[in-house]
Design an enzyme around this catalytic site. Structure first.
Site, mmCIF file in Angstrom:
data_model
loop_
_atom_site.group_PDB
_atom_site.id
_atom_site.type_symbol
_atom_site.label_atom_id
_atom_site.label_comp_id
_atom_site.label_asym_id
_atom_site.label_seq_id
_atom_site.Cartn_x
_atom_site.Cartn_y
_atom_site.Cartn_z
ATOM 1 N N ASP A 49 0.853 -1.186 0.000
ATOM 2 C CA ASP A 49 0.000 0.000 0.000
ATOM 3 C C ASP A 49 0.893 1.242 0.000
ATOM 4 O OD1 ASP A 49 -2.531 1.410 0.144
ATOM 5 O OD2 ASP A 49 -1.917 1.990 2.153
ATOM 6 N N SER A 50 0.301 2.357 -0.393
ATOM 7 C CA SER A 50 1.042 3.624 -0.374
ATOM 8 C C SER A 50 1.425 4.014 1.056
ATOM 9 C CB SER A 50 0.182 4.722 -0.998
ATOM 10 O OG SER A 50 -1.069 4.784 -0.340
ATOM 11 N N HIS A 82 -8.716 3.721 2.974
ATOM 12 C CA HIS A 82 -9.135 4.366 4.220
ATOM 13 C C HIS A 82 -10.650 4.351 4.445
ATOM 14 C CE1 HIS A 82 -5.081 5.796 3.706
ATOM 15 N NE2 HIS A 82 -5.109 6.478 4.831
ATOM 16 N N CYS A 84 -11.040 3.120 -1.789
ATOM 17 C CA CYS A 84 -9.823 3.648 -1.170
ATOM 18 C C CYS A 84 -9.617 2.900 0.134
ATOM 19 C CB CYS A 84 -9.981 5.150 -0.925
ATOM 20 S SG CYS A 84 -8.624 5.853 0.023
ATOM 21 N N GLU A 105 -6.638 9.393 8.861
ATOM 22 C CA GLU A 105 -5.277 9.390 9.417
ATOM 23 C C GLU A 105 -5.230 10.141 10.755
ATOM 24 O OE1 GLU A 105 -1.983 9.254 6.980
ATOM 25 O OE2 GLU A 105 -3.042 7.585 6.040
ATOM 26 N N CYS A 159 -3.835 -0.913 -2.352
ATOM 27 C CA CYS A 159 -4.073 0.491 -2.688
ATOM 28 C C CYS A 159 -4.874 0.607 -3.986
ATOM 29 C CB CYS A 159 -2.711 1.169 -2.838
ATOM 30 S SG CYS A 159 -2.799 2.901 -3.243
HETATM 31 N N1 DGL Z 1 -4.045 3.867 -0.394
HETATM 32 C C1 DGL Z 1 -4.660 4.910 -1.181
HETATM 33 C C2 DGL Z 1 -5.827 4.295 -1.983
HETATM 34 O O1 DGL Z 1 -6.386 3.265 -1.625
HETATM 35 C C3 DGL Z 1 -5.124 6.074 -0.322
HETATM 36 C C4 DGL Z 1 -3.987 6.909 0.264
HETATM 37 C C5 DGL Z 1 -3.146 7.586 -0.796
HETATM 38 O O2 DGL Z 1 -3.610 8.549 -1.427
HETATM 39 O O3 DGL Z 1 -2.023 7.142 -0.999
HETATM 40 O O4 DGL Z 1 -6.188 4.841 -3.000
#
Ligand code: DGL
Length: 250
Positions: free
Chosen positions: A10-11, A186, A184, A153, A73
């Site tokens: 993940d990012s 989150h 996403c 976050e 992600c």
């Molecule tokens: N993990 C990213 C997503 O699912 C969200 C956070 C980011 O912008 O890196 O798109």
């Protein structure tokens, strides 16, 4: 091939929402989670940079001899997945295709109103809509709800700030959808508040549940009857990642 040792990319920390489902399945022996916490967020970056970072994540996973890599992600799934799949020596699975299959399994009515939430990058890619349209679901609407990411976050999962942010975005889609794709990492943490905005309980598509449904459909999985060994790794402080994991994985 039975995937036992898998990676999750993940990012940042958001992919822990997907990791949760993988852990709870007890279908894996070992999971290596890597969050590019030094460079998060990806969702506001250009497609070229997202693709470059996605390929660089493969360098991180190279020594681990993975059976399979899951890209938790959505933003990477939209822009980096094909490039990763072209060079990785193991299968790489994103969350967008599983999300669409989960929706198809749950809703057969092709006139269903589908609201897709995601980062700016994911919504700009239009990938969810394109794939849904190709399957006959034409009533789709993509909405970039970028502020949900920093809100989560900050550890805010309910309350006035969240409700006014939801109201701010959802005024663009005032009538109740049949389904909302939480596109996403989150957003599943905001599921209750998102669902409560609309009166008729729209179906929520969650990447973690969708990926498990996908793996059960397309792979033979082993039952370990115990939770996997998990290693958390990050391009910046791993302590922050572990702190979030402790909060989210309860
Ligand atoms: N993990 C990213 C997503 O699912 C969200 C956070 C980011 O912008 O890196 O798109």
């Amino acid at each position: 091939m039975i995937p036992k040792k898998i990676g999750v990319f993940d990012s940042g920390a958001g992919g822990i929402s997907v990791l949760k489902n993988l852990i709870e399945s007890k279908n894996f022996e070992e999971i290596i989670y890597y969050g590019d916490t030094a460079r998060v967020p990806y969702g506001i970056k250009s497609k070229e940079i997202i693709k470059q970072y996605s390929l660089e994540a493969l360098d991180f996973f190279a020594p681990f001899n993975l059976d399979l890599l899951i890209v938790a992600c959505n933003t990477v799934s939209a822009y980096g997945l094909n490039a990763m799949q072209a060079v990785a020596p193991y299968p790489v699975i994103g969350v967008i295709e599983p999300g669409i299959l989960a929706l198809q399994n749950a809703i057969q009515d092709k006139n269903a109103r589908i609201l897709i939430l995601g980062t700016k990058a994911t919504i700009c890619s239009n990938l969810y809509s394109k794939l849904l349209n190709a399957k006959g679901y034409l009533n789709t609407f993509g909405l970039a709800t970028s502020l949900f990411v920093p809100i989560v976050e900050e550890g805010i999962f309910s309350g006035a700030i969240l409700d006014s942010t939801i109201a701010h975005y959802f005024k663009q889609y005032p009538s109740t959808p049949d389904a909302i794709i939480l596109g996403c990492t989150h957003f599943p943490l905001l599921a209750d508040s998102i669902a409560n905005f609309y009166p008729n309980n729209p179906l929520l598509i969650h990447s973690g549940e969708a990926i498990m449904e996908y793996l059960r459909n397309f792979y033979t999985l082993q039952n370990f009857n115990t939770k996997p060994k998990i290693s958390f790794c990050a391009s910046d402080s791993v302590e922050n990642l572990e702190k979030i994991a402790n909060l989210w994985l309860i």
